[in-house]
Scaffold this motif. Structure first.
Motif, mmCIF file in Angstrom:
data_model
loop_
_atom_site.group_PDB
_atom_site.id
_atom_site.type_symbol
_atom_site.label_atom_id
_atom_site.label_comp_id
_atom_site.label_asym_id
_atom_site.label_seq_id
_atom_site.Cartn_x
_atom_site.Cartn_y
_atom_site.Cartn_z
ATOM 1 N N ASN A 166 59.161 67.216 -7.904
ATOM 2 C CA ASN A 166 59.935 68.305 -8.512
ATOM 3 C C ASN A 166 59.699 69.623 -7.776
ATOM 4 O O ASN A 166 60.634 70.407 -7.563
ATOM 5 C CB ASN A 166 59.567 68.456 -9.989
ATOM 6 C CG ASN A 166 60.176 67.378 -10.863
ATOM 7 O OD1 ASN A 166 61.127 66.714 -10.476
ATOM 8 N ND2 ASN A 166 59.624 67.199 -12.051
ATOM 9 N N ASP A 167 58.452 69.871 -7.410
ATOM 10 C CA ASP A 167 58.142 71.097 -6.667
ATOM 11 C C ASP A 167 58.879 71.132 -5.338
ATOM 12 O O ASP A 167 59.452 72.171 -4.955
ATOM 13 C CB ASP A 167 56.637 71.194 -6.446
ATOM 14 C CG ASP A 167 56.249 72.419 -5.630
ATOM 15 O OD1 ASP A 167 56.444 73.546 -6.130
ATOM 16 O OD2 ASP A 167 55.761 72.254 -4.490
ATOM 17 N N ALA A 224 74.508 70.288 -6.371
ATOM 18 C CA ALA A 224 73.593 70.395 -7.507
ATOM 19 C C ALA A 224 72.680 69.183 -7.532
ATOM 20 O O ALA A 224 73.069 68.081 -7.134
ATOM 21 C CB ALA A 224 74.363 70.497 -8.820
ATOM 22 N N THR A 225 71.461 69.402 -7.998
ATOM 23 C CA THR A 225 70.487 68.324 -8.131
ATOM 24 C C THR A 225 69.721 68.518 -9.429
ATOM 25 O O THR A 225 70.111 69.333 -10.267
ATOM 26 C CB THR A 225 69.549 68.291 -6.905
ATOM 27 O OG1 THR A 225 68.777 67.090 -6.926
ATOM 28 C CG2 THR A 225 68.628 69.509 -6.871
ATOM 29 N N VAL A 226 68.621 67.776 -9.598
ATOM 30 C CA VAL A 226 67.924 67.758 -10.883
ATOM 31 C C VAL A 226 66.435 67.547 -10.656
ATOM 32 O O VAL A 226 66.025 66.968 -9.649
ATOM 33 C CB VAL A 226 68.505 66.630 -11.773
ATOM 34 C CG1 VAL A 226 68.192 65.260 -11.186
ATOM 35 C CG2 VAL A 226 68.026 66.712 -13.210
ATOM 36 N N THR A 227 65.612 68.042 -11.586
ATOM 37 C CA THR A 227 64.203 67.689 -11.610
ATOM 38 C C THR A 227 63.992 66.601 -12.659
ATOM 39 O O THR A 227 64.806 66.431 -13.562
ATOM 40 C CB THR A 227 63.322 68.901 -11.920
ATOM 41 O OG1 THR A 227 63.757 69.508 -13.144
ATOM 42 C CG2 THR A 227 63.389 69.925 -10.785
ATOM 43 N N PHE A 228 62.869 65.886 -12.530
ATOM 44 C CA PHE A 228 62.650 64.689 -13.340
ATOM 45 C C PHE A 228 61.554 64.912 -14.383
ATOM 46 O O PHE A 228 60.561 65.589 -14.113
ATOM 47 C CB PHE A 228 62.275 63.509 -12.439
ATOM 48 C CG PHE A 228 63.309 63.216 -11.388
ATOM 49 C CD1 PHE A 228 64.515 62.637 -11.727
ATOM 50 C CD2 PHE A 228 63.072 63.555 -10.064
ATOM 51 C CE1 PHE A 228 65.478 62.376 -10.755
ATOM 52 C CE2 PHE A 228 64.025 63.308 -9.084
ATOM 53 C CZ PHE A 228 65.229 62.719 -9.429
ATOM 54 N N ALA A 281 65.932 73.118 -2.641
ATOM 55 C CA ALA A 281 67.159 73.634 -3.249
ATOM 56 C C ALA A 281 67.295 75.128 -3.008
ATOM 57 O O ALA A 281 68.393 75.633 -2.713
ATOM 58 C CB ALA A 281 67.165 73.330 -4.747
ATOM 59 N N LEU A 282 66.191 75.853 -3.118
ATOM 60 C CA LEU A 282 66.227 77.297 -2.896
ATOM 61 C C LEU A 282 66.634 77.620 -1.459
ATOM 62 O O LEU A 282 67.412 78.544 -1.213
ATOM 63 C CB LEU A 282 64.859 77.898 -3.215
ATOM 64 C CG LEU A 282 64.739 79.416 -3.124
ATOM 65 C CD1 LEU A 282 65.662 80.102 -4.127
ATOM 66 C CD2 LEU A 282 63.291 79.840 -3.365
ATOM 67 N N ARG A 283 66.129 76.840 -0.515
ATOM 68 C CA ARG A 283 66.466 77.093 0.896
ATOM 69 C C ARG A 283 67.946 76.877 1.189
ATOM 70 O O ARG A 283 68.503 77.520 2.086
ATOM 71 C CB ARG A 283 65.622 76.190 1.797
ATOM 72 C CG ARG A 283 64.184 76.647 1.961
ATOM 73 C CD ARG A 283 63.483 75.887 3.066
ATOM 74 N NE ARG A 283 63.211 74.499 2.732
ATOM 75 C CZ ARG A 283 62.112 74.075 2.123
ATOM 76 N NH1 ARG A 283 61.170 74.945 1.758
ATOM 77 N NH2 ARG A 283 61.917 72.800 1.868
ATOM 78 N N HIS A 284 68.587 75.978 0.453
ATOM 79 C CA HIS A 284 69.974 75.615 0.784
ATOM 80 C C HIS A 284 70.984 76.063 -0.269
ATOM 81 O O HIS A 284 72.155 75.690 -0.190
ATOM 82 C CB HIS A 284 70.069 74.098 0.989
ATOM 83 C CG HIS A 284 69.243 73.615 2.144
ATOM 84 N ND1 HIS A 284 69.657 73.744 3.453
ATOM 85 C CD2 HIS A 284 68.009 73.055 2.181
ATOM 86 C CE1 HIS A 284 68.720 73.254 4.258
ATOM 87 N NE2 HIS A 284 67.716 72.837 3.516
ATOM 88 N N GLY A 285 70.567 76.879 -1.233
ATOM 89 C CA GLY A 285 71.500 77.366 -2.239
ATOM 90 C C GLY A 285 72.013 76.281 -3.158
ATOM 91 O O GLY A 285 73.169 76.320 -3.605
ATOM 92 N N VAL A 286 71.158 75.294 -3.456
ATOM 93 C CA VAL A 286 71.541 74.167 -4.310
ATOM 94 C C VAL A 286 71.181 74.482 -5.761
ATOM 95 O O VAL A 286 70.081 74.975 -6.046
ATOM 96 C CB VAL A 286 70.821 72.884 -3.838
ATOM 97 C CG1 VAL A 286 70.996 71.747 -4.840
ATOM 98 C CG2 VAL A 286 71.334 72.470 -2.460
ATOM 99 N N ALA A 287 72.085 74.225 -6.673
ATOM 100 C CA ALA A 287 71.826 74.426 -8.102
ATOM 101 C C ALA A 287 70.902 73.331 -8.615
ATOM 102 O O ALA A 287 71.019 72.165 -8.213
ATOM 103 C CB ALA A 287 73.131 74.417 -8.884
ATOM 104 N N VAL A 288 69.982 73.702 -9.508
ATOM 105 C CA VAL A 288 69.010 72.743 -10.035
ATOM 106 C C VAL A 288 69.110 72.681 -11.553
ATOM 107 O O VAL A 288 68.945 73.695 -12.238
ATOM 108 C CB VAL A 288 67.570 73.124 -9.634
ATOM 109 C CG1 VAL A 288 66.585 72.090 -10.197
ATOM 110 C CG2 VAL A 288 67.437 73.213 -8.117
#
Length: 271
Positions: free
Chosen positions: A148-149, A123-127, A155-162
């Protein structure tokens, strides 16, 4: 927001590893005398409430650029074989005079790729837009938007939650931030932890972290005068020393190491 597949039952996590810089280390929530707590500690406590066997490591070190997080923390993180990892980095890069969004995004994506390839849920985050916190930071707004973009696309390419922190007005409420306006205050760290829990669709999580705080008293004309004074004091107290460190090649993280480099059990009795 990218979340876990709702059709898949939540599985308890056993090994959580946090990678990042000062925000993940916990600056603004405690201090170096009494100890730092921070959103990652709070998030680990929330995880442990549902996964009592959870162990947690926090490899974050203040002042680190995204490339340093990758170089210094990714290898140790992979060695711990997490089934859950969080990655928060890039703000220190945004603040540097020479900012290359492709380079920063490349470091973040490399971490996403390596962790997910090993089987970890990431999981990661936008700022948030820094201009919403201080007008002096307006020149940084395009940089944050570009980062952020890129975070979302990687994240979409690697299935990462945002955790989409930048999309909600509450993140610019000054009460969520410490006086330096770079690090979250305790209530801000609490909201970040809740945002990650919501992005991962953890049991008991919801969107309440996006709700506004109770209304503050209106500033009024005298309040506006105090606000101008507060901007000047902030520049003298925080911006000036930060610029001096940049000019002399120093970092707030010099001499610091990870506060929790090993996977250890999590206390769940924090207030």
């Amino acid at each position: 927001m990218t979340t876990a597949d709702p059709s898949t039952p939540h599985r308890p996590y056993e090994r959580y590893v946090a990678l990042g810089d000062s925000q993940t280390e916990g600056l603004g929530d405690g201090d170096d005398t009494v100890g730092l707590r921070g959103w990652a500690d709070r998030f680990a406590e929330q995880l442990a409430a549902h996964s009592p066997e959870l162990t947690y490591a926090n490899l974050a070190v203040r002042g680190r650029l995204a490339g340093q997080v990758r170089a210094e923390q990714l290898g140790p993180a992979l060695a711990l074989r997490p089934d859950l990892a969080t990655v928060m980095a890039g703000v220190n890069d945004v603040l540097r005079p020479k900012f290359d969004v492709d380079e920063v995004a490349g470091h973040l994506e490399a971490m996403f790729a390596a962790l997910t390839a090993q089987g970890a849920r990431v999981a990661t985050v936008t700022f948030p837009d820094p201009a919403r916190l201080t007008p002096l930071a307006r020149p940084l707004s395009p940089r944050v938007a570009a980062l952020n973009d890129r975070v979302r696309r990687a994240a979409l390419r690697h299935g990462v939650a945002v955790a989409e922190a930048d999309r909600h007005p509450v993140v610019s409420d000054p009460r969520l931030w410490s006086p330096d306006r770079l690090h979250a205050a305790p209530i801000g760290h609490q909201r970040i932890a809740a945002a990650f829990a919501h992005a991962l669709d953890l049991p008991g999580s919801d969107d309440s972290w996006t709700h506004p705080l109770p209304a503050a008293e209106p500033a009024g004309s005298a309040g506006r005068g105090r606000a101008v004074g507060a901007e000047l004091r902030w520049a003298a107290t925080f911006l000036g020393p930060w610029l001096r460190r940049r000019l002399t090649g120093r970092s707030s993280g010099d001499g610091h190491t990870a506060k929790r480099p090993l996977l250890l059990p999590v206390r769940t009795d924090q207030a």
